[in-house]
Design an enzyme around this catalytic site. Sequence first.
Site, PDB file in Angstrom:
ATOM      1  N   ARG A 109      92.401  79.704  29.334  1.00 15.20           N
ATOM      2  CA  ARG A 109      92.644  79.173  30.717  1.00 15.20           C
ATOM      3  C   ARG A 109      93.170  80.205  31.869  1.00 15.20           C
ATOM      4  O   ARG A 109      93.810  81.419  31.204  1.00 15.20           O
ATOM      5  CB  ARG A 109      94.098  78.524  30.480  1.00 15.20           C
ATOM      6  CG  ARG A 109      94.160  77.116  30.952  1.00 15.20           C
ATOM      7  CD  ARG A 109      95.543  76.439  30.724  1.00 15.20           C
ATOM      8  NE  ARG A 109      96.844  77.246  30.450  1.00 15.20           N
ATOM      9  CZ  ARG A 109      98.036  76.643  30.734  1.00 15.20           C
ATOM     10  NH1 ARG A 109      98.245  75.400  30.997  1.00 15.20           N
ATOM     11  NH2 ARG A 109      99.090  77.299  30.516  1.00 15.20           N
ATOM     12  N   THR A 113      94.909  80.360  38.197  1.00 18.47           N
ATOM     13  CA  THR A 113      94.240  79.375  38.565  1.00 18.47           C
ATOM     14  C   THR A 113      94.629  78.002  37.601  1.00 18.47           C
ATOM     15  O   THR A 113      94.555  76.927  37.803  1.00 18.47           O
ATOM     16  CB  THR A 113      93.026  79.137  38.716  1.00 18.47           C
ATOM     17  OG1 THR A 113      92.211  79.213  37.509  1.00 18.47           O
ATOM     18  CG2 THR A 113      92.658  80.207  39.727  1.00 18.47           C
ATOM     19  N   ASP A 205     103.289  79.531  23.629  1.00 15.15           N
ATOM     20  CA  ASP A 205     101.617  79.713  23.583  1.00 15.15           C
ATOM     21  C   ASP A 205     101.078  79.414  22.233  1.00 15.15           C
ATOM     22  O   ASP A 205     101.598  80.443  21.597  1.00 15.15           O
ATOM     23  CB  ASP A 205     101.195  81.023  24.257  1.00 15.15           C
ATOM     24  CG  ASP A 205      99.950  81.305  24.501  1.00 15.15           C
ATOM     25  OD1 ASP A 205      99.125  81.143  23.208  1.00 15.15           O
ATOM     26  OD2 ASP A 205      99.511  81.596  25.474  1.00 15.15           O
ATOM     27  N   ASP A 208      99.088  82.609  20.787  1.00 16.01           N
ATOM     28  CA  ASP A 208      99.753  83.728  20.442  1.00 16.01           C
ATOM     29  C   ASP A 208     100.643  83.681  19.245  1.00 16.01           C
ATOM     30  O   ASP A 208     100.830  84.396  18.372  1.00 16.01           O
ATOM     31  CB  ASP A 208     100.584  84.061  21.593  1.00 16.01           C
ATOM     32  CG  ASP A 208      99.813  84.765  22.517  1.00 16.01           C
ATOM     33  OD1 ASP A 208      98.859  85.223  22.668  1.00 16.01           O
ATOM     34  OD2 ASP A 208     100.400  84.819  23.872  1.00 16.01           O
TER      35      ASP A 208
END
Length: 214
Positions: A109, A113, A205, A208
């Site tokens: 991603r 944006t 995340d 991560d």
Amino acid sequence: MAAPTFANLTVLTHPLIQHKITLLRDKRTTTRDFKQLVNEIAMLMAYEVTKDLPLEPVEIDTPLERTEGHQVAGKKLTLVPILRAGLGMVEGIAQLIPSARVGHIGLYRDHDTLAPVDYYFKIPSGEHDRDFFLLDPMLATGGSAVAAVTALKRAGAQRIRFLCLVSAPEGIRRMLDTHPEVPVYTAALDRALNDKGYILPGLGDAGDRLFGTR
Ligand code: PRP
Ligand code: URA
């Protein structure tokens, strides 16, 4: 407020799945435990998601006599993790379905944006006849999932199911508006997205936390 309901969405409410999702959300959970939990939840989800797979009869010999049993019909199932975080779900499902093939879709991603950027695509041949299980722990805006399903369809896939651990209503809506025939299975349907496109309450995340890259 009651969670919204969607056609073709299944929220897997098994107590073990819910227990493990709660551990996964906890910010104190270590990378090692996070990885283990993602695998365990994926395995439990696979048990539920495969319950309607068609069977075909097969003749076998027991040590005593010939008998008829059943086997899953058709070509080998194909697991397709969306890189990176989807990789964390492969091993748990493969333990249940050792003969499964594995394809890969590389997407990330864009931070500004939030649009998906694709960088890799490889799936086994025989696309028309296979059942594809597309894997990604997170369905946030839905951009990545929609792009991955579009890519699979373009390659010829006809039977696709999408499995995620945590999802947001916005992403589910986008996914089911774009690909209404693709069943979506999630372990948790969360409240909303924040202004950076992270799921709330979510788990942070996923890539991560899975790979310790933060
Ligand atoms: C995360 C996640 C999904 C995507 C979900 O991947 O694993 O692929 O974001 O967001 P969306 O629904 O808004 O598209 P990320 O882009 O962080 O890449 P990574 O797995 O390589 O870290
Ligand atoms: N990707 C993640 O890993 N987590 C989110 O909450 C949203 C997208």
